[in-house]
Design a protein around this motif. Structure first.
Motif, PDB file in Angstrom:
ATOM      1  N   TRP A  54       0.859  -1.191   0.000  1.00 11.17           N
ATOM      2  CA  TRP A  54       0.000   0.000   0.000  1.00 11.17           C
ATOM      3  C   TRP A  54       0.899   1.247   0.000  1.00 11.17           C
ATOM      4  O   TRP A  54       1.918   1.284   0.702  1.00 11.17           O
ATOM      5  CB  TRP A  54      -0.894   0.008   1.253  1.00 11.17           C
ATOM      6  CG  TRP A  54      -2.141   0.816   1.105  1.00 11.17           C
ATOM      7  CD1 TRP A  54      -3.341   0.378   0.649  1.00 11.17           C
ATOM      8  CD2 TRP A  54      -2.303   2.209   1.417  1.00 11.17           C
ATOM      9  NE1 TRP A  54      -4.247   1.405   0.652  1.00 11.17           N
ATOM     10  CE2 TRP A  54      -3.640   2.536   1.117  1.00 11.17           C
ATOM     11  CE3 TRP A  54      -1.464   3.208   1.902  1.00 11.17           C
ATOM     12  CZ2 TRP A  54      -4.167   3.821   1.294  1.00 11.17           C
ATOM     13  CZ3 TRP A  54      -1.983   4.489   2.077  1.00 11.17           C
ATOM     14  CH2 TRP A  54      -3.312   4.782   1.782  1.00 11.17           C
ATOM     15  N   TYR A  58      -2.938  10.571   3.115  1.00 11.21           N
ATOM     16  CA  TYR A  58      -4.066  10.982   3.947  1.00 11.21           C
ATOM     17  C   TYR A  58      -3.896  12.470   4.218  1.00 11.21           C
ATOM     18  O   TYR A  58      -2.798  12.925   4.560  1.00 11.21           O
ATOM     19  CB  TYR A  58      -4.059  10.237   5.290  1.00 11.21           C
ATOM     20  CG  TYR A  58      -4.639   8.841   5.216  1.00 11.21           C
ATOM     21  CD1 TYR A  58      -6.005   8.628   5.361  1.00 11.21           C
ATOM     22  CD2 TYR A  58      -3.818   7.749   5.012  1.00 11.21           C
ATOM     23  CE1 TYR A  58      -6.541   7.349   5.298  1.00 11.21           C
ATOM     24  CE2 TYR A  58      -4.345   6.456   4.945  1.00 11.21           C
ATOM     25  CZ  TYR A  58      -5.718   6.271   5.091  1.00 11.21           C
ATOM     26  OH  TYR A  58      -6.252   5.012   5.020  1.00 11.21           O
ATOM     27  N   ALA A  75      -8.870   1.182   1.570  1.00 10.56           N
ATOM     28  CA  ALA A  75      -8.367   1.442   2.930  1.00 10.56           C
ATOM     29  C   ALA A  75      -9.387   2.221   3.738  1.00 10.56           C
ATOM     30  O   ALA A  75     -10.398   2.695   3.193  1.00 10.56           O
ATOM     31  CB  ALA A  75      -7.061   2.226   2.826  1.00 10.56           C
ATOM     32  N   LEU A  79      -9.178   8.518   9.344  1.00 14.50           N
ATOM     33  CA  LEU A  79      -8.415   8.100  10.525  1.00 14.50           C
ATOM     34  C   LEU A  79      -8.528   9.198  11.564  1.00 14.50           C
ATOM     35  O   LEU A  79      -8.325  10.380  11.243  1.00 14.50           O
ATOM     36  CB  LEU A  79      -6.937   7.905  10.163  1.00 14.50           C
ATOM     37  CG  LEU A  79      -6.607   6.920   9.027  1.00 14.50           C
ATOM     38  CD1 LEU A  79      -5.117   7.000   8.679  1.00 14.50           C
ATOM     39  CD2 LEU A  79      -6.996   5.494   9.406  1.00 14.50           C
ATOM     40  N   GLY A  84      -3.281   5.013  15.882  1.00  9.28           N
ATOM     41  CA  GLY A  84      -2.650   4.529  14.659  1.00  9.28           C
ATOM     42  C   GLY A  84      -1.318   5.190  14.347  1.00  9.28           C
ATOM     43  O   GLY A  84      -0.923   6.175  14.980  1.00  9.28           O
ATOM     44  N   VAL A  85      -0.657   4.623  13.376  1.00 12.22           N
ATOM     45  CA  VAL A  85       0.688   5.071  13.011  1.00 12.22           C
ATOM     46  C   VAL A  85       0.630   6.430  12.290  1.00 12.22           C
ATOM     47  O   VAL A  85       1.461   7.315  12.521  1.00 12.22           O
ATOM     48  CB  VAL A  85       1.384   4.015  12.118  1.00 12.22           C
ATOM     49  CG1 VAL A  85       2.828   4.410  11.844  1.00 12.22           C
ATOM     50  CG2 VAL A  85       1.340   2.633  12.767  1.00 12.22           C
ATOM     51  N   CYS A  86      -0.369   6.589  11.421  1.00 15.76           N
ATOM     52  CA  CYS A  86      -0.489   7.864  10.698  1.00 15.76           C
ATOM     53  C   CYS A  86      -0.725   9.011  11.679  1.00 15.76           C
ATOM     54  O   CYS A  86      -0.110  10.082  11.564  1.00 15.76           O
ATOM     55  CB  CYS A  86      -1.630   7.796   9.678  1.00 15.76           C
ATOM     56  SG  CYS A  86      -1.291   6.683   8.308  1.00 15.76           S
ATOM     57  N   HIS A 107      -1.968   0.170  16.143  1.00 14.31           N
ATOM     58  CA  HIS A 107      -1.865   0.138  14.668  1.00 14.31           C
ATOM     59  C   HIS A 107      -3.238  -0.158  14.063  1.00 14.31           C
ATOM     60  O   HIS A 107      -3.975  -1.031  14.548  1.00 14.31           O
ATOM     61  CB  HIS A 107      -0.868  -0.950  14.254  1.00 14.31           C
ATOM     62  CG  HIS A 107      -0.889  -1.259  12.798  1.00 14.31           C
ATOM     63  ND1 HIS A 107      -1.451  -2.423  12.292  1.00 14.31           N
ATOM     64  CD2 HIS A 107      -0.442  -0.560  11.733  1.00 14.31           C
ATOM     65  CE1 HIS A 107      -1.336  -2.425  10.982  1.00 14.31           C
ATOM     66  NE2 HIS A 107      -0.723  -1.312  10.611  1.00 14.31           N
ATOM     67  N   ILE A 108      -3.577   0.546  13.004  1.00 15.11           N
ATOM     68  CA  ILE A 108      -4.856   0.301  12.320  1.00 15.11           C
ATOM     69  C   ILE A 108      -4.553  -0.537  11.083  1.00 15.11           C
ATOM     70  O   ILE A 108      -3.837  -0.081  10.176  1.00 15.11           O
ATOM     71  CB  ILE A 108      -5.528   1.634  11.928  1.00 15.11           C
ATOM     72  CG1 ILE A 108      -5.796   2.459  13.187  1.00 15.11           C
ATOM     73  CG2 ILE A 108      -6.812   1.377  11.139  1.00 15.11           C
ATOM     74  CD1 ILE A 108      -6.098   3.924  12.916  1.00 15.11           C
ATOM     75  N   CYS A 110      -5.502  -1.700   7.881  1.00 17.45           N
ATOM     76  CA  CYS A 110      -6.417  -1.596   6.728  1.00 17.45           C
ATOM     77  C   CYS A 110      -6.243  -2.826   5.843  1.00 17.45           C
ATOM     78  O   CYS A 110      -7.181  -3.286   5.216  1.00 17.45           O
ATOM     79  CB  CYS A 110      -6.122  -0.342   5.928  1.00 17.45           C
ATOM     80  SG  CYS A 110      -6.477   1.167   6.835  1.00 17.45           S
ATOM     81  N   GLU A 117       5.604  -0.452   8.450  1.00 16.80           N
ATOM     82  CA  GLU A 117       4.963   0.762   7.911  1.00 16.80           C
ATOM     83  C   GLU A 117       5.889   1.958   8.066  1.00 16.80           C
ATOM     84  O   GLU A 117       6.642   2.058   9.034  1.00 16.80           O
ATOM     85  CB  GLU A 117       3.651   0.994   8.691  1.00 16.80           C
ATOM     86  CG  GLU A 117       2.840   2.184   8.212  1.00 16.80           C
ATOM     87  CD  GLU A 117       1.368   2.092   8.642  1.00 16.80           C
ATOM     88  OE1 GLU A 117       0.992   1.097   9.329  1.00 16.80           O
ATOM     89  OE2 GLU A 117       0.605   3.002   8.293  1.00 16.80           O
ATOM     90  N   ASP A 133       1.837   7.549   3.399  1.00 17.67           N
ATOM     91  CA  ASP A 133       1.850   6.297   4.166  1.00 17.67           C
ATOM     92  C   ASP A 133       2.271   5.138   3.259  1.00 17.67           C
ATOM     93  O   ASP A 133       1.709   4.964   2.169  1.00 17.67           O
ATOM     94  CB  ASP A 133       0.429   6.051   4.705  1.00 17.67           C
ATOM     95  CG  ASP A 133       0.323   4.797   5.553  1.00 17.67           C
ATOM     96  OD1 ASP A 133       1.358   4.329   6.061  1.00 17.67           O
ATOM     97  OD2 ASP A 133      -0.803   4.296   5.719  1.00 17.67           O
ATOM     98  N   ASP A 135       3.059   0.902   3.287  1.00 17.16           N
ATOM     99  CA  ASP A 135       2.938  -0.355   4.036  1.00 17.16           C
ATOM    100  C   ASP A 135       3.663  -1.462   3.296  1.00 17.16           C
ATOM    101  O   ASP A 135       3.593  -1.536   2.062  1.00 17.16           O
ATOM    102  CB  ASP A 135       1.464  -0.783   4.134  1.00 17.16           C
ATOM    103  CG  ASP A 135       0.675   0.041   5.125  1.00 17.16           C
ATOM    104  OD1 ASP A 135       1.238   1.005   5.656  1.00 17.16           O
ATOM    105  OD2 ASP A 135      -0.498  -0.281   5.347  1.00 17.16           O
TER     106      ASP A 135
END
Ligand code: SME
Length: 161
Positions: A54, A58, A75, A79, A84-86, A107-108, A110, A117, A133, A135
């Motif tokens: 991914w 965002y 995804a 958010l 989460g990481v973002c 962590h989320i 998706c 990540e 982002d 992944d």
């Protein structure tokens, strides 16, 4: 546009990262539309980076990070900024590299294939307004050289998004 993906998979990391930045420079010289830029850059990252599942953007809207152009499985569209990481990269205003997402408490996921990540904040006038982002389905995937290059990439495009 004078750019080709051909042969990039055979380049070593240093040459490939340098080619990345060349592509981004050509893109931002060529096109200033944010949607067009984010779309092509996410496609470029995805097609030329090994072992990613991914890659995308965002952007901050109404107090949430809202999904922008990306490549990969569908995804989460929004958010929140407290999980989460973002959100962590956004709040800390720092590149956030997670070598094993299963070790990151909130962590989320998706895409359940994600194992590591990398999230890079995007700045305008000193404020974070979004993130890039990435992944990977492999743990410990992102090298120092890639982190540095994706950071440079973000600095090149952030003024146009
Ligand atoms: N893993 C992210 C959510 C976005 S998806 O990876 C595309 C997070 O924990 O914030």
């Amino acid at each position: 546009m004078t750019f080709t993906l051909k042969g990039m998979d055979k380049m070593d990391d240093k040459a490939r990262m340098s080619e990345f930045l060349n592509f981004v420079k050509i893109q931002v010289d060529d096109e200033k539309d944010p949607l067009a830029l984010m779309s092509n850059i996410s496609a470029f990252i995805m097609s030329c980076t090994r072992k990613l599942n991914w890659a995308g953007f965002y952007l901050l809207k109404d107090g949430q990070l809202v999904l922008g152009p990306f490549q990969g499985l569908p995804a989460c569209t929004r958010l929140s900024l407290d999980k989460g990481v973002c959100a962590k990269a956004f709040n800390d205003k720092k590149i956030t590299k997670v070598d094993d997402v299963h070790e990151f408490a909130d962590h989320i996921a998706c895409d359940s294939a994600s194992e590591s990540e990398l999230v890079i904040p995007l700045f305008r006038d000193g404020k974070v307004y979004g993130v890039l982002d990435l992944d990977s389905p492999e743990k410990n995937r992102f090298t120092d050289l890639e982190v540095k290059t994706f950071d440079q990439l973000a600095r090149l495009i952030e003024k146009f998004l």
